[in-house]
Design a protein around this motif. Sequence first.
Motif, mmCIF file in Angstrom:
data_model
loop_
_atom_site.group_PDB
_atom_site.id
_atom_site.type_symbol
_atom_site.label_atom_id
_atom_site.label_comp_id
_atom_site.label_asym_id
_atom_site.label_seq_id
_atom_site.Cartn_x
_atom_site.Cartn_y
_atom_site.Cartn_z
ATOM 1 N N ALA A 23 0.825 -1.199 0.000
ATOM 2 C CA ALA A 23 0.000 0.000 0.000
ATOM 3 C C ALA A 23 0.860 1.250 0.000
ATOM 4 O O ALA A 23 1.912 1.289 0.632
ATOM 5 N N SER A 24 0.395 2.256 -0.708
ATOM 6 C CA SER A 24 1.007 3.573 -0.641
ATOM 7 C C SER A 24 -0.078 4.560 -0.287
ATOM 8 O O SER A 24 -1.241 4.367 -0.628
ATOM 9 N N GLY A 25 0.303 5.598 0.409
ATOM 10 C CA GLY A 25 -0.695 6.544 0.874
ATOM 11 C C GLY A 25 -0.835 6.451 2.381
ATOM 12 O O GLY A 25 0.145 6.325 3.103
ATOM 13 N N ARG A 26 -2.036 6.476 2.856
ATOM 14 C CA ARG A 26 -2.300 6.483 4.298
ATOM 15 C C ARG A 26 -1.929 5.147 4.929
ATOM 16 O O ARG A 26 -1.890 4.115 4.275
ATOM 17 N N THR A 27 -1.699 5.178 6.222
ATOM 18 C CA THR A 27 -1.357 3.978 6.946
ATOM 19 C C THR A 27 -2.503 2.975 6.940
ATOM 20 O O THR A 27 -3.680 3.353 6.917
ATOM 21 N N LEU A 28 -2.182 1.693 6.966
ATOM 22 C CA LEU A 28 -3.196 0.648 6.880
ATOM 23 C C LEU A 28 -4.122 0.625 8.088
ATOM 24 O O LEU A 28 -5.221 0.061 8.023
ATOM 25 N N SER A 29 -3.708 1.206 9.190
ATOM 26 C CA SER A 29 -4.547 1.199 10.385
ATOM 27 C C SER A 29 -5.773 2.096 10.246
ATOM 28 O O SER A 29 -6.622 2.137 11.134
#
Length: 127
Positions: free
Chosen positions: A24-30
């Motif tokens: 993933a790129s962008g915001r954190t997965l949490s």
Amino acid sequence: QVQLVESGGGLVQVGGSLRLSCAASGRTLSNYIMGWFRQAPGKEREFVAALSANGLSTGYADSVKGRFTISRDNAKKTMYLQMNSLKPEDTASYYCAAADTSLRWGITRQSSEYNYWGRGTQVTVSS
């Protein structure tokens, strides 16, 4: 927003294992419920597994329960699907997906609730 890219698919014999990755790129997965779906030729896309935003709650389709494990590495912003004891009926294109959520513990099995999708990786299980 988050962009998702799957990898790790391939050809494997019955009973073998594969580990799929979803970078993933962008915001954190949490910030997201993360999920894996699959689609075989001529069939509808189906839910495989999901992981809650806090990473502590999981859900699996009955067909993969006990054989597949979903997990993630927050530092690497990567989600995984460990697939063991593979069967011919596991043959499909596998997609990772992310759903915006304010819930820390919940998951969803509905593809319509996922906002972001990868392009998929092919898994073929030969008998």
